[in-house]
Design a protein around this motif. Sequence first.
Motif, PDB file in Angstrom:
ATOM      1  N   ILE A  15       0.890  -1.155   0.000  1.00 47.83           N
ATOM      2  CA  ILE A  15       0.000   0.000   0.000  1.00 47.83           C
ATOM      3  C   ILE A  15       0.929   1.204   0.000  1.00 47.83           C
ATOM      4  CG2 ILE A  15      -1.725   1.328   1.268  1.00 47.83           C
ATOM      5  CD1 ILE A  15      -2.749  -1.290   2.417  1.00 47.83           C
ATOM      6  N   GLY A  16       0.941   1.935  -1.100  1.00 42.81           N
ATOM      7  CA  GLY A  16       1.892   3.013  -1.298  1.00 42.81           C
ATOM      8  C   GLY A  16       1.573   4.280  -0.536  1.00 42.81           C
ATOM      9  N   ASN A  17       2.593   5.124  -0.385  1.00 48.79           N
ATOM     10  CA  ASN A  17       2.465   6.425   0.245  1.00 48.79           C
ATOM     11  C   ASN A  17       1.415   7.235  -0.508  1.00 48.79           C
ATOM     12  OD1 ASN A  17       2.867   8.689   1.769  1.00 48.79           O
ATOM     13  ND2 ASN A  17       4.904   9.140   0.997  1.00 48.79           N
ATOM     14  N   GLY A  18       0.506   7.872   0.221  1.00 51.78           N
ATOM     15  CA  GLY A  18      -0.548   8.662  -0.395  1.00 51.78           C
ATOM     16  C   GLY A  18      -1.839   7.877  -0.602  1.00 51.78           C
ATOM     17  N   THR A  19      -1.830   6.585  -0.308  1.00 51.38           N
ATOM     18  CA  THR A  19      -3.012   5.738  -0.460  1.00 51.38           C
ATOM     19  C   THR A  19      -3.624   5.479   0.909  1.00 51.38           C
ATOM     20  OG1 THR A  19      -2.086   4.639  -2.380  1.00 51.38           O
ATOM     21  CG2 THR A  19      -3.865   3.496  -1.244  1.00 51.38           C
ATOM     22  N   THR A  20      -4.949   5.616   1.013  1.00 52.09           N
ATOM     23  CA  THR A  20      -5.676   5.301   2.238  1.00 52.09           C
ATOM     24  C   THR A  20      -6.643   4.167   1.934  1.00 52.09           C
ATOM     25  OG1 THR A  20      -5.525   7.562   3.062  1.00 52.09           O
ATOM     26  CG2 THR A  20      -7.245   6.173   4.009  1.00 52.09           C
ATOM     27  N   LEU A  21      -6.609   3.145   2.774  1.00 54.86           N
ATOM     28  CA  LEU A  21      -7.472   1.988   2.610  1.00 54.86           C
ATOM     29  C   LEU A  21      -8.266   1.808   3.888  1.00 54.86           C
ATOM     30  CD1 LEU A  21      -8.179  -0.489   0.806  1.00 54.86           C
ATOM     31  CD2 LEU A  21      -6.421  -1.717   2.060  1.00 54.86           C
ATOM     32  N   LYS A  22      -9.597   1.699   3.750  1.00 53.52           N
ATOM     33  CA  LYS A  22     -10.460   1.457   4.900  1.00 53.52           C
ATOM     34  C   LYS A  22     -11.058   0.068   4.736  1.00 53.52           C
ATOM     35  CE  LYS A  22     -11.673   6.280   5.603  1.00 53.52           C
ATOM     36  NZ  LYS A  22     -12.745   7.275   5.691  1.00 53.52           N
ATOM     37  N   GLY A  23     -10.814  -0.790   5.731  1.00 54.78           N
ATOM     38  CA  GLY A  23     -11.329  -2.151   5.667  1.00 54.78           C
ATOM     39  C   GLY A  23     -10.356  -3.123   6.280  1.00 54.78           C
ATOM     40  N   ASP A  24     -10.626  -4.397   6.048  1.00 53.60           N
ATOM     41  CA  ASP A  24      -9.816  -5.456   6.624  1.00 53.60           C
ATOM     42  C   ASP A  24      -9.037  -6.172   5.531  1.00 53.60           C
ATOM     43  OD1 ASP A  24     -10.959  -4.837   9.076  1.00 53.60           O
ATOM     44  OD2 ASP A  24     -12.596  -6.257   8.787  1.00 53.60           O
ATOM     45  N   ILE A  25      -7.786  -6.533   5.840  1.00 50.44           N
ATOM     46  CA  ILE A  25      -6.906  -7.208   4.884  1.00 50.44           C
ATOM     47  C   ILE A  25      -6.497  -8.556   5.462  1.00 50.44           C
ATOM     48  CG2 ILE A  25      -4.670  -7.140   3.736  1.00 50.44           C
ATOM     49  CD1 ILE A  25      -4.851  -4.071   3.843  1.00 50.44           C
ATOM     50  N   VAL A  26      -6.563  -9.595   4.635  1.00 57.06           N
ATOM     51  CA  VAL A  26      -6.063 -10.916   4.983  1.00 57.06           C
ATOM     52  C   VAL A  26      -5.107 -11.314   3.879  1.00 57.06           C
ATOM     53  CG1 VAL A  26      -6.646 -13.331   5.400  1.00 57.06           C
ATOM     54  CG2 VAL A  26      -8.188 -11.532   6.187  1.00 57.06           C
ATOM     55  N   SER A  27      -3.870 -11.702   4.250  1.00 58.16           N
ATOM     56  CA  SER A  27      -2.853 -12.007   3.252  1.00 58.16           C
ATOM     57  C   SER A  27      -2.026 -13.210   3.679  1.00 58.16           C
ATOM     58  CB  SER A  27      -1.944 -10.796   3.059  1.00 58.16           C
ATOM     59  OG  SER A  27      -0.884 -11.114   2.188  1.00 58.16           O
ATOM     60  N   ASP A  28      -1.674 -14.056   2.709  1.00 57.43           N
ATOM     61  CA  ASP A  28      -0.765 -15.170   2.969  1.00 57.43           C
ATOM     62  C   ASP A  28       0.683 -14.744   2.795  1.00 57.43           C
ATOM     63  OD1 ASP A  28      -2.780 -16.955   3.549  1.00 57.43           O
ATOM     64  OD2 ASP A  28      -2.898 -17.750   1.519  1.00 57.43           O
ATOM     65  N   GLY A  29       0.911 -13.633   2.092  1.00 54.93           N
ATOM     66  CA  GLY A  29       2.270 -13.195   1.782  1.00 54.93           C
ATOM     67  C   GLY A  29       2.701 -11.995   2.600  1.00 54.93           C
ATOM     68  N   ASP A  30       3.932 -11.561   2.337  1.00 58.74           N
ATOM     69  CA  ASP A  30       4.470 -10.369   2.988  1.00 58.74           C
ATOM     70  C   ASP A  30       3.648  -9.154   2.586  1.00 58.74           C
ATOM     71  OD1 ASP A  30       6.448 -11.973   4.024  1.00 58.74           O
ATOM     72  OD2 ASP A  30       7.991 -11.302   2.640  1.00 58.74           O
ATOM     73  N   PHE A  31       3.612  -8.173   3.471  1.00 58.07           N
ATOM     74  CA  PHE A  31       2.834  -6.963   3.217  1.00 58.07           C
ATOM     75  C   PHE A  31       3.640  -5.755   3.669  1.00 58.07           C
ATOM     76  CE2 PHE A  31      -0.846  -4.500   2.466  1.00 58.07           C
ATOM     77  CZ  PHE A  31      -1.767  -5.322   1.826  1.00 58.07           C
ATOM     78  N   ARG A  32       3.671  -4.718   2.842  1.00 62.81           N
ATOM     79  CA  ARG A  32       4.337  -3.462   3.193  1.00 62.81           C
ATOM     80  C   ARG A  32       3.313  -2.339   3.110  1.00 62.81           C
ATOM     81  NH1 ARG A  32       9.596  -1.250   3.515  1.00 62.81           N
ATOM     82  NH2 ARG A  32       9.476   1.014   3.332  1.00 62.81           N
ATOM     83  N   ILE A  33       3.290  -1.507   4.154  1.00 63.91           N
ATOM     84  CA  ILE A  33       2.362  -0.383   4.185  1.00 63.91           C
ATOM     85  C   ILE A  33       3.165   0.905   4.323  1.00 63.91           C
ATOM     86  CG2 ILE A  33       0.483   0.723   5.447  1.00 63.91           C
ATOM     87  CD1 ILE A  33      -0.474  -2.088   6.219  1.00 63.91           C
ATOM     88  N   ASP A  34       3.082   1.738   3.285  1.00 63.29           N
ATOM     89  CA  ASP A  34       3.679   3.074   3.313  1.00 63.29           C
ATOM     90  C   ASP A  34       2.588   4.138   3.308  1.00 63.29           C
ATOM     91  OD1 ASP A  34       6.490   2.433   3.299  1.00 63.29           O
ATOM     92  OD2 ASP A  34       6.212   1.739   1.247  1.00 63.29           O
ATOM     93  N   GLY A  35       1.360   3.725   3.127  1.00 62.90           N
ATOM     94  CA  GLY A  35       0.200   4.611   3.150  1.00 62.90           C
ATOM     95  C   GLY A  35      -0.540   4.464   4.475  1.00 62.90           C
TER      96      GLY A  35
END
Length: 126
Positions: A15-35
């Motif tokens: 999730i890149g810088n400048g991006t806003t996400l509202k909700g729930d995330i489920v992931s099997d892989g690595d995750f990076r949040i800059d937003g």
Amino acid sequence: MAKTNEFEAPAINIIGNGTTLKGDIVSDGDFRIDGTLIGSISSKAKLIIGTTGTIEGEIRCVNGDFSGTIKANVVVTEMLSLKATSSLTGNIQVSKLSIEPGAQFSGNCKMNSSDYSSGPAQPIQE
């Protein structure tokens, strides 16, 4: 006809810088949040929160590497690393914890090697 066995590696999600996400995330892989994430995230791998990353909600992952701003209860089954630029407000449950000088942490911490697969982080009883 020959059958091929293909190995699918879990995806790396960003999730890149400048991006806003509202909700729930489920992931099997690595995750990076800059937003910004407003909600919960559950990853069966590593969660990286960059210096511009912000999370408000719940976090559950195997390993965590936090450099941003976190307002959440956190459950990490293996290693959590709070970098010097991180600010975490909330309760954490973890097996191993590393806090660099300069990191800010406000909340309760419960450390042990038991399984945290059931339920969110709870306040520590004194």
